[in-house]
Design an enzyme around this catalytic site. Sequence first.
Site, PDB file in Angstrom:
ATOM      1  N   ASP A  24      -1.968  -5.895  -0.155  1.00  0.00           N
ATOM      2  CA  ASP A  24      -3.379  -5.517   0.048  1.00  0.00           C
ATOM      3  C   ASP A  24      -4.336  -6.428  -0.726  1.00  0.00           C
ATOM      4  O   ASP A  24      -5.385  -6.820  -0.223  1.00  0.00           O
ATOM      5  CB  ASP A  24      -3.630  -4.081  -0.438  1.00  0.00           C
ATOM      6  CG  ASP A  24      -3.033  -3.038   0.481  1.00  0.00           C
ATOM      7  OD1 ASP A  24      -2.968  -3.276   1.699  1.00  0.00           O
ATOM      8  OD2 ASP A  24      -2.645  -1.965  -0.024  1.00  0.00           O
ATOM      9  N   ALA A  51     -14.955   3.002  -6.236  1.00  0.00           N
ATOM     10  CA  ALA A  51     -14.019   2.736  -7.333  1.00  0.00           C
ATOM     11  C   ALA A  51     -12.790   3.626  -7.201  1.00  0.00           C
ATOM     12  O   ALA A  51     -12.202   4.049  -8.190  1.00  0.00           O
ATOM     13  CB  ALA A  51     -14.708   2.939  -8.681  1.00  0.00           C
ATOM     14  N   LYS A  86       1.006   4.920  -2.187  1.00  0.00           N
ATOM     15  CA  LYS A  86       1.116   3.580  -2.775  1.00  0.00           C
ATOM     16  C   LYS A  86       1.392   3.570  -4.277  1.00  0.00           C
ATOM     17  O   LYS A  86       1.984   2.634  -4.784  1.00  0.00           O
ATOM     18  CB  LYS A  86      -0.161   2.781  -2.498  1.00  0.00           C
ATOM     19  CG  LYS A  86      -0.377   2.486  -1.018  1.00  0.00           C
ATOM     20  CD  LYS A  86      -1.624   1.645  -0.832  1.00  0.00           C
ATOM     21  CE  LYS A  86      -1.978   1.523   0.630  1.00  0.00           C
ATOM     22  NZ  LYS A  86      -3.137   0.644   0.849  1.00  0.00           N
TER      23      LYS A  86
HETATM   24  P1  ATR Z   1      -9.093   4.610  -1.057  1.00  0.00           P
HETATM   25  O1  ATR Z   1      -7.640   4.483  -1.376  1.00  0.00           O
HETATM   26  O2  ATR Z   1      -9.421   4.377   0.380  1.00  0.00           O
HETATM   27  O3  ATR Z   1      -9.946   3.811  -1.988  1.00  0.00           O
HETATM   28  P2  ATR Z   1      -9.932   6.901  -2.573  1.00  0.00           P
HETATM   29  O4  ATR Z   1      -9.188   6.424  -3.763  1.00  0.00           O
HETATM   30  O5  ATR Z   1      -9.915   8.360  -2.228  1.00  0.00           O
HETATM   31  O6  ATR Z   1      -9.447   6.166  -1.253  1.00  0.00           O
HETATM   32  O7  ATR Z   1     -11.454   6.419  -2.731  1.00  0.00           O
HETATM   33  C1  ATR Z   1     -12.472   6.801  -1.868  1.00  0.00           C
HETATM   34  C2  ATR Z   1     -13.775   6.172  -2.330  1.00  0.00           C
HETATM   35  O8  ATR Z   1     -14.844   6.613  -1.472  1.00  0.00           O
HETATM   36  C3  ATR Z   1     -14.190   6.566  -3.740  1.00  0.00           C
HETATM   37  O9  ATR Z   1     -14.957   5.528  -4.290  1.00  0.00           O
HETATM   38  C4  ATR Z   1     -15.049   7.796  -3.467  1.00  0.00           C
HETATM   39  O10 ATR Z   1     -15.964   8.120  -4.482  1.00  0.00           O
HETATM   40  P3  ATR Z   1     -15.490   9.105  -5.701  1.00  0.00           P
HETATM   41  O11 ATR Z   1     -14.676   8.233  -6.613  1.00  0.00           O
HETATM   42  O12 ATR Z   1     -16.746   9.573  -6.315  1.00  0.00           O
HETATM   43  O13 ATR Z   1     -14.675  10.186  -5.079  1.00  0.00           O
HETATM   44  C5  ATR Z   1     -15.797   7.332  -2.245  1.00  0.00           C
HETATM   45  N1  ATR Z   1     -16.325   8.456  -1.455  1.00  0.00           N
HETATM   46  C6  ATR Z   1     -15.613   9.271  -0.655  1.00  0.00           C
HETATM   47  N2  ATR Z   1     -16.429  10.198  -0.099  1.00  0.00           N
HETATM   48  C7  ATR Z   1     -17.676   9.958  -0.582  1.00  0.00           C
HETATM   49  C8  ATR Z   1     -18.954  10.557  -0.374  1.00  0.00           C
HETATM   50  N3  ATR Z   1     -19.119  11.622   0.424  1.00  0.00           N
HETATM   51  N4  ATR Z   1     -20.018  10.033  -1.036  1.00  0.00           N
HETATM   52  C9  ATR Z   1     -19.867   8.967  -1.854  1.00  0.00           C
HETATM   53  N5  ATR Z   1     -18.687   8.364  -2.078  1.00  0.00           N
HETATM   54  C10 ATR Z   1     -17.608   8.838  -1.451  1.00  0.00           C
END
Ligand code: ATR
Length: 264
Positions: A91, A117, A47
């Site tokens: 979105d 975030a 994206k």
């Molecule tokens: P998307 O486009 O779906 O938002 P992304 O940008 O990879 O995908 O974001 C994933 C989100 O899930 C982030 O907020 C991530 O936290 P981090 O910024 O710390 O990576 C969160 N996330 C993913 N796995 C996680 C986990 N095991 N525990 C806590 N937060 C998690």
Amino acid sequence: MHNAAFAALGLNWRYLACEVHPDHLRAAIEGARAMGFAGLNLTVPHKLVALDLVDALDKSARKWGAVNTIRFEPAGVDGRARIRAVGFNTDAGAIVAALRGDLKLELRGAKVLLLGAGGAGRTAALRLAAEKVAELFLVNRTQSKAKAVAAEIKKQFPSVRVTPGYPAANVDLLLNATSLGLQPDDRLPLDKRHFSLNRARAVYDMIYRPAETALLQAARKAGCRTANGLGMLLHQGAKAFEIWTGKHAPLDVMRRALEENIHG
Ligand code: ATR
């Protein structure tokens, strides 16, 4: 949902899903253009990259900084067929449509706890700020990302109070934009020592499969109104359908197709 909508409107169109390696995104867009596709949807991780690969950006893509929909359209006046690719973002609007439609929420003046975030969390935070929510609490595993989003909101929407961390008081909405809940053994995306679910009036989980995540189940038991991310998927798709076809999207048909194919 798109194929069901094409059928309902009698359009001889097809929607296909193709997996594209990020290194080949430019070639894939060019190929679709060359083959006369009406448009494309893009998802993770394309994206942001697509912002630089289209010929023009609709204001939705410029505003939210990501492209999830491309429309191929005739351009040029010299009589030679030239097709330009225009990038849109459907979105961000879908978040608001889903919260209003599924939870009957009035966002203006609301207090919101947003978990996550990443890409989806950042867009949700900015979109909610644009709706003039009163207060946003941002929680993310990587705190620096929540702080960066908070700083962006302070700059763009100075009237919205934004605080990294959990709220001390009740909120109107808790929104999960993390990926926690996709896997059956995932922990809850919030820390119950800092926030108890009975302090949220409504809980929305952007995850739509499973239909009821552990978060939504706990929220339902705590008496919150709940909804999963199917509505967001529906509304971003319906808007894309309208961008490509110029026709009103048959929302009920699309929702039924999603429910049957995803949860059925
Ligand atoms: P998307 O486009 O779906 O938002 P992304 O940008 O990879 O995908 O974001 C994933 C989100 O899930 C982030 O907020 C991530 O936290 P981090 O910024 O710390 O990576 C969160 N996330 C993913 N796995 C996680 C986990 N095991 N525990 C806590 N937060 C998690």
